[in-house]
Enzyme design. Structure first.
Site, PDB file in Angstrom:
ATOM      1  N   TYR A   1       0.870  -1.178   0.000  1.00  0.00           N
ATOM      2  CA  TYR A   1       0.000   0.000   0.000  1.00  0.00           C
ATOM      3  C   TYR A   1       0.906   1.226   0.000  1.00  0.00           C
ATOM      4  CZ  TYR A   1      -3.219   3.621   1.571  1.00  0.00           C
ATOM      5  OH  TYR A   1      -3.940   4.787   1.670  1.00  0.00           O
TER       6      TYR A   1
ATOM      7  N   ASP B   1      -1.676  -1.440  -4.214  1.00  0.00           N
ATOM      8  CA  ASP B   1      -2.267  -0.137  -4.516  1.00  0.00           C
ATOM      9  C   ASP B   1      -1.085   0.825  -4.557  1.00  0.00           C
ATOM     10  OD1 ASP B   1      -3.351   2.374  -4.570  1.00  0.00           O
ATOM     11  OD2 ASP B   1      -4.606   2.137  -2.799  1.00  0.00           O
TER      12      ASP B   1
ATOM     13  N   HIS C   1     -12.551   1.377  -4.024  1.00  0.00           N
ATOM     14  CA  HIS C   1     -11.646   0.766  -4.999  1.00  0.00           C
ATOM     15  C   HIS C   1     -12.286  -0.492  -5.576  1.00  0.00           C
ATOM     16  CE1 HIS C   1      -7.652   2.830  -4.174  1.00  0.00           C
ATOM     17  NE2 HIS C   1      -8.426   3.304  -3.211  1.00  0.00           N
TER      18      HIS C   1
END
Length: 326
Positions: A156, A186, A275
């Site tokens: 992340y 991500d 998302h």
């Protein structure tokens, strides 16, 4: 409406010579009837490894847990990687679902950030070691699949100071990986600003951060599986309200050696998170179990009946095969 014939061909029990002929026959059929025939070649000995990567934007409520895992397990996911779990370090749940009892976490000291990797109980992946950073942004599992080393990484990335983070990520993965890589992330950045953004944004796809990100992919020989299957298509995983733009910042990456095993990848609809989940499926060839060496069951030597019969058979063998020729 045009009729389409669907064939599913199993090659798992076909001998090599006949398999070659069968594949050649299938190619001829497809070249002649490709408008009317859809042929899928499968191998029953392959293991279909399904991976989900998803930014959950917090999993601190039971309602969200139930929605999340109902969605994940509906896809028969083997490995689930979640970004932004928002679990506090040391307060992570031991397991979140009866079928997902193998849980690994990288968490921050407060309820922000966080990465989790959940492995389905029936998945043949064997995890040896887990490594995480202090910020709750990187989680790396050294594992084994079909007796081969594999490293699963969940990432992340931050919105700021990305160049420094991607350089740190590169060093972290290089020093701790074992075998081939499956990276779920991500990135909060895009690989190609023209294809991965709905409108051009100067803060994404350009500059030092993007160069550091691309360098990470080059150094680790990583490939974006969705882009590999959709070279020119535009689709997105996140919408930014402040910038009024869509972008594809959530990815699953694999080592080049896994490209021949790539079966499918899709961007799923957004439901309870802001998302979209990313799905990836690999067809991993199963290793055939070794037959090993034959060994006598020594307990039979204590059986008098067996020993008498064995003695008789040995004498018979030498009598029939070792007689002196006249």
């Amino acid at each position: 409406m045009q009729n389409v014939l669907h064939f599913s061909v199993s090659l798992s029990r076909t001998r090599d010579g006949k398999k070659k002929n069968l594949l050649e026959l299938i190619r001829k059929f497809k070249s002649v009837f490709h408008h009317n025939i859809d042929i899928t070649m499968t191998n029953q000995s392959d293991y279909k490894l399904t991976i989900i990567s998803h930014n959950a934007k917090g999993l601190n409520t039971p309602v969200k847990w139930r929605m999340a895992y109902k969605n994940y397990l509906a896809h028969h996911a083997d490995i689930i990687v979640i970004q932004e779990t928002h679990f506090k370090k040391g307060r992570e749940p031991k397991f979140l679902h009866p079928h997902l009892t193998r849980c690994y976490y990288s968490s921050a000291t407060n309820k922000t950030r966080g990465v989790a990797i959940l492995i389905r109980e029936s998945c043949p992946l064997v995890v040896h070691t887990s490594h995480m950073d202090r910020e709750g942004r990187i989680l790396l599992l050294q594992a084994q699949l079909n007796d081969k080393p594999i490293t699963i990484v969940g990432i992340y990335a931050p919105n700021t100071k990305q160049s420094r983070f991607f350089s740190h990520l590169n060093n972290f993965v290089t020093n701790k990986k074992s075998g081939d890589l499956v990276v779920t992330t991500d990135f909060n950045n895009v690989l190609d600003v023209k294809l991965d953004c709905s409108s051009h944004r100067r803060d994404r796809g350009t500059g030092r951060a993007n160069r550091a990100l691309i360098q990470f992919l080059k150094d680790e020989y990583l490939f974006d599986i969705w882009r590999n299957l959709n070279p020119k298509q535009k689709d997105f995983t996140f919408y930014s309200s402040p910038h009024k733009s869509y972008s594809r910042i959530d990815l699953i990456l694999i080592s080049g050696t896994y490209l021949p095993y790539l079966y499918d990848s899709s961007i799923e609809p957004k439901t309870w998170s802001d998302h979209s989940p990313i799905l990836g499926t690999l067809l991993i060839p199963q290793l055939q179990a070794s037959r090993g060496k034959w060994r006598l069951n020594e307990s039979l030597l204590s059986d008098d009946t067996f020993c008498k019969d064995l003695y008789k058979q040995i004498n018979y063998y030498f009598k029939e095969n070792c007689q002196t020729k006249q």
